[in-house]
Design a protein around this motif. Structure first.
Motif, short mmCIF file in Angstrom:
data_model
loop_
_atom_site.label_atom_id
_atom_site.label_comp_id
_atom_site.label_asym_id
_atom_site.label_seq_id
_atom_site.Cartn_x
_atom_site.Cartn_y
_atom_site.Cartn_z
N VAL A 134 5.56 7.76 10.20
CA VAL A 134 4.30 8.36 11.32
C VAL A 134 4.16 6.76 11.81
O VAL A 134 3.89 6.01 10.89
CB VAL A 134 2.73 8.36 10.31
CG1 VAL A 134 1.73 9.17 11.21
CG2 VAL A 134 3.40 9.83 9.69
N ALA A 135 3.84 7.06 12.84
CA ALA A 135 3.82 5.37 14.21
C ALA A 135 1.81 5.48 13.47
O ALA A 135 0.84 6.15 13.36
CB ALA A 135 3.30 5.77 15.59
N GLY A 136 1.83 3.44 13.19
CA GLY A 136 1.32 2.86 12.19
C GLY A 136 0.66 2.92 11.50
O GLY A 136 -1.10 2.74 10.43
N ILE A 137 1.73 3.52 10.45
CA ILE A 137 1.41 3.34 8.95
C ILE A 137 2.51 2.89 8.38
O ILE A 137 4.11 2.86 8.76
CB ILE A 137 1.86 5.05 8.02
CG1 ILE A 137 0.47 5.07 9.06
CG2 ILE A 137 2.31 4.44 6.51
CD1 ILE A 137 0.36 6.77 8.40
N THR A 138 2.91 1.63 7.54
CA THR A 138 3.96 0.70 7.38
C THR A 138 3.87 0.91 5.80
O THR A 138 2.58 0.98 5.12
CB THR A 138 3.52 -1.01 7.36
OG1 THR A 138 3.61 -1.14 8.73
CG2 THR A 138 4.97 -1.06 7.04
N HIS A 139 4.60 1.38 5.45
CA HIS A 139 5.23 1.41 3.63
C HIS A 139 5.60 0.61 3.02
O HIS A 139 6.93 0.27 3.94
CB HIS A 139 6.57 3.08 3.77
CG HIS A 139 7.05 3.39 2.41
ND1 HIS A 139 5.83 4.03 1.61
CD2 HIS A 139 7.83 3.08 1.43
CE1 HIS A 139 5.91 3.95 0.01
NE2 HIS A 139 7.25 3.22 -0.24
N LEU A 140 5.44 0.43 2.12
CA LEU A 140 5.63 -0.95 1.17
C LEU A 140 6.44 -0.22 -0.09
O LEU A 140 5.41 0.79 -0.46
CB LEU A 140 5.24 -2.32 0.93
CG LEU A 140 4.42 -2.56 2.22
CD1 LEU A 140 3.98 -4.10 1.53
CD2 LEU A 140 5.97 -3.43 2.98
N ASP A 141 7.70 -0.39 -0.57
CA ASP A 141 8.09 -0.02 -2.18
C ASP A 141 7.07 -1.00 -2.94
O ASP A 141 7.03 -2.63 -3.39
CB ASP A 141 9.71 0.18 -2.63
CG ASP A 141 9.89 0.69 -3.64
OD1 ASP A 141 9.24 1.43 -4.54
OD2 ASP A 141 11.02 0.13 -4.07
N GLY A 142 6.28 -0.44 -4.32
CA GLY A 142 5.36 -1.37 -5.14
C GLY A 142 4.66 0.02 -6.16
O GLY A 142 4.56 0.84 -6.21
N ASP A 143 4.78 -0.97 -6.84
CA ASP A 143 4.23 0.56 -7.86
C ASP A 143 2.65 -0.84 -8.51
O ASP A 143 2.90 -1.80 -8.94
CB ASP A 143 5.26 -0.27 -9.91
CG ASP A 143 4.51 0.65 -11.04
OD1 ASP A 143 3.80 0.68 -10.87
OD2 ASP A 143 4.88 1.21 -11.33
N VAL A 144 1.59 0.14 -8.32
CA VAL A 144 0.52 -0.64 -8.85
C VAL A 144 0.66 -1.94 -10.02
O VAL A 144 -0.71 -2.82 -10.67
CB VAL A 144 -0.74 -0.17 -8.62
CG1 VAL A 144 -1.21 0.39 -7.14
CG2 VAL A 144 -0.57 1.31 -9.84
N ARG A 145 1.18 -1.63 -10.54
CA ARG A 145 1.42 -1.97 -11.95
C ARG A 145 2.21 -3.49 -12.22
O ARG A 145 1.46 -4.41 -12.64
CB ARG A 145 2.18 -1.74 -13.34
CG ARG A 145 1.03 0.20 -13.65
CD ARG A 145 1.89 0.73 -14.90
NE ARG A 145 2.83 1.14 -14.40
CZ ARG A 145 3.77 1.91 -14.80
NH1 ARG A 145 4.23 2.28 -16.24
NH2 ARG A 145 5.06 2.88 -13.68
N THR A 146 2.10 -3.71 -10.79
CA THR A 146 3.44 -5.20 -10.93
C THR A 146 3.22 -5.35 -8.79
O THR A 146 3.61 -6.64 -9.34
CB THR A 146 5.41 -4.74 -11.19
OG1 THR A 146 5.09 -3.60 -10.19
CG2 THR A 146 5.19 -4.59 -12.66
N PHE A 147 2.88 -4.93 -8.07
CA PHE A 147 3.78 -5.38 -7.38
C PHE A 147 2.32 -6.67 -6.82
O PHE A 147 1.29 -6.25 -7.60
CB PHE A 147 2.56 -4.08 -6.44
CG PHE A 147 2.96 -4.10 -4.52
CD1 PHE A 147 3.86 -4.30 -3.97
CD2 PHE A 147 1.84 -4.70 -3.66
CE1 PHE A 147 3.98 -4.80 -2.46
CE2 PHE A 147 1.15 -5.40 -2.40
CZ PHE A 147 2.69 -4.80 -1.82
N ASP A 148 2.31 -7.10 -6.05
CA ASP A 148 1.90 -8.73 -5.53
C ASP A 148 0.82 -8.50 -4.69
O ASP A 148 1.19 -8.90 -3.32
CB ASP A 148 2.94 -9.48 -5.31
CG ASP A 148 2.31 -10.85 -5.06
OD1 ASP A 148 0.88 -11.17 -5.21
OD2 ASP A 148 2.65 -12.07 -4.60
N PHE A 149 -0.33 -8.36 -5.01
CA PHE A 149 -1.67 -7.86 -3.47
C PHE A 149 -1.62 -8.96 -3.38
O PHE A 149 -2.15 -8.87 -2.42
CB PHE A 149 -2.31 -7.02 -4.63
CG PHE A 149 -2.57 -5.65 -4.81
CD1 PHE A 149 -2.06 -4.66 -3.44
CD2 PHE A 149 -1.62 -4.85 -5.56
CE1 PHE A 149 -2.04 -2.79 -3.69
CE2 PHE A 149 -1.65 -3.78 -6.24
CZ PHE A 149 -1.40 -2.71 -5.46
N GLY A 150 -1.98 -10.26 -4.24
CA GLY A 150 -2.21 -11.46 -3.31
C GLY A 150 -1.14 -12.00 -1.78
O GLY A 150 -1.44 -12.89 -1.37
#
Length: 259
Positions: free
Chosen positions: A77-93
């Motif tokens: 969908v235009a305007g949405i960028t998908h990143l592969d990640g698990d909330v337990r390990t993803f580097d949100f910083g």
């Protein structure tokens, strides 16, 4: 006698509500209005279900979206960028400053057929609660806000799903407390027509029975949640069944024996 006892319980509930209203009220305060146009939003669990609808609804309101999920989206969908990640390990910083953080990712548990293993318990807690706390560590703009997706199960626990309800109750409390750091909306969402139970069945390798209830429309849930964010509401209840459960939950506490 029974009717008189019930009347006494109701009177007690009203008295306590009036007595403590001034003390309770300031703890959950309404925020200023907040347009989502030209904002950048982060949505966890944005590939399907409520998360996917939140992403699409955000785009329709003029926002750009970064979605973090362990599974890819079913369509681009235009305007949405998908990143592969698990909330337990993803580097949100590592993300650029966000205008709206949406902590949506979650999993259910089912204890009908067998007890949960220790690993299964940790998985539910780490995704549904620790994952929320980790998501909210993402950097935000000075006017940044947050939306936390909790559940009807937070106030209407049932088995199977007792652990799920406990984590969603904790997420509710965490979200209301987070409002002292940044404007935060918490959504109490009823049972919704998503693939949550199918995904859990795939993970566990066996059937997982969904609760017997009327299923809500995820697109309507998404609209209700984002309407609340834009209105500056600290709390939103998305359906009448959940409102009923919240009322019953509150009544139980208001009529509890006070020592």
């Amino acid at each position: 006698m029974h009717a008189a006892h019930n009347l006494s319980r109701v009177s007690t509930a009203w008295w306590r509500t009036a007595r403590y209203a001034r003390a309770i009220g300031p703890r959950v305060r309404k925020y200023s209005r907040y347009s989502l146009a030209e904002r950048h939003a982060l949505v966890t669990g944005g590939s399907s279900g409520i998360g996917a609808e939140l992403c699409k609804e955000l785009v329709s309101r003029g926002a750009s979206v970064t979605s973090v999920d362990v599974t890819p989206p079913t369509c681009d969908v235009a305007g949405i960028t998908h990143l592969d990640g698990d909330v337990r390990t993803f580097d949100f910083g590592s993300l650029a400053p966000i205008d709206l953080i949406v902590a949506n990712a979650g999993v259910v548990d089912s204890t009908r057929h067998r007890p949960l293993t220790e690993d299964a318990v940790r998985r539910v807690i780490d995704i549904n609660l620790v994952g929320v706390a980790r998501t909210l560590t993402a950097p935000t703009t000075p006017s940044g806000r947050a939306l936390i997706i909790s559940s009807r199960s937070a106030v209407a626990p049932e088995a199977p799903g007792a652990l799920y309800g406990a984590t969603k109750a904790a997420a509710l409390n965490y979200g209301l407390s987070a409002g002292s750091v940044r404007p935060t909306t918490v959504a109490l969402v009823g049972i919704t027509a998503t693939n949550l139970f199918a995904a859990e069945a795939d993970y566990q390798g066996r059937a997982v029975d969904p609760p017997r209830s009327t299923f809500g429309d995820p697109s309507e849930v998404a609209r209700a949640c984002l309407d609340a964010v834009e209105a500056g509401d600290p709390l939103v209840i998305t359906d009448r069944d959940t409102l009923r459960d919240v009322s019953a939950f509150g009544f139980a506490f208001l009529t509890a024996r006070l020592r």
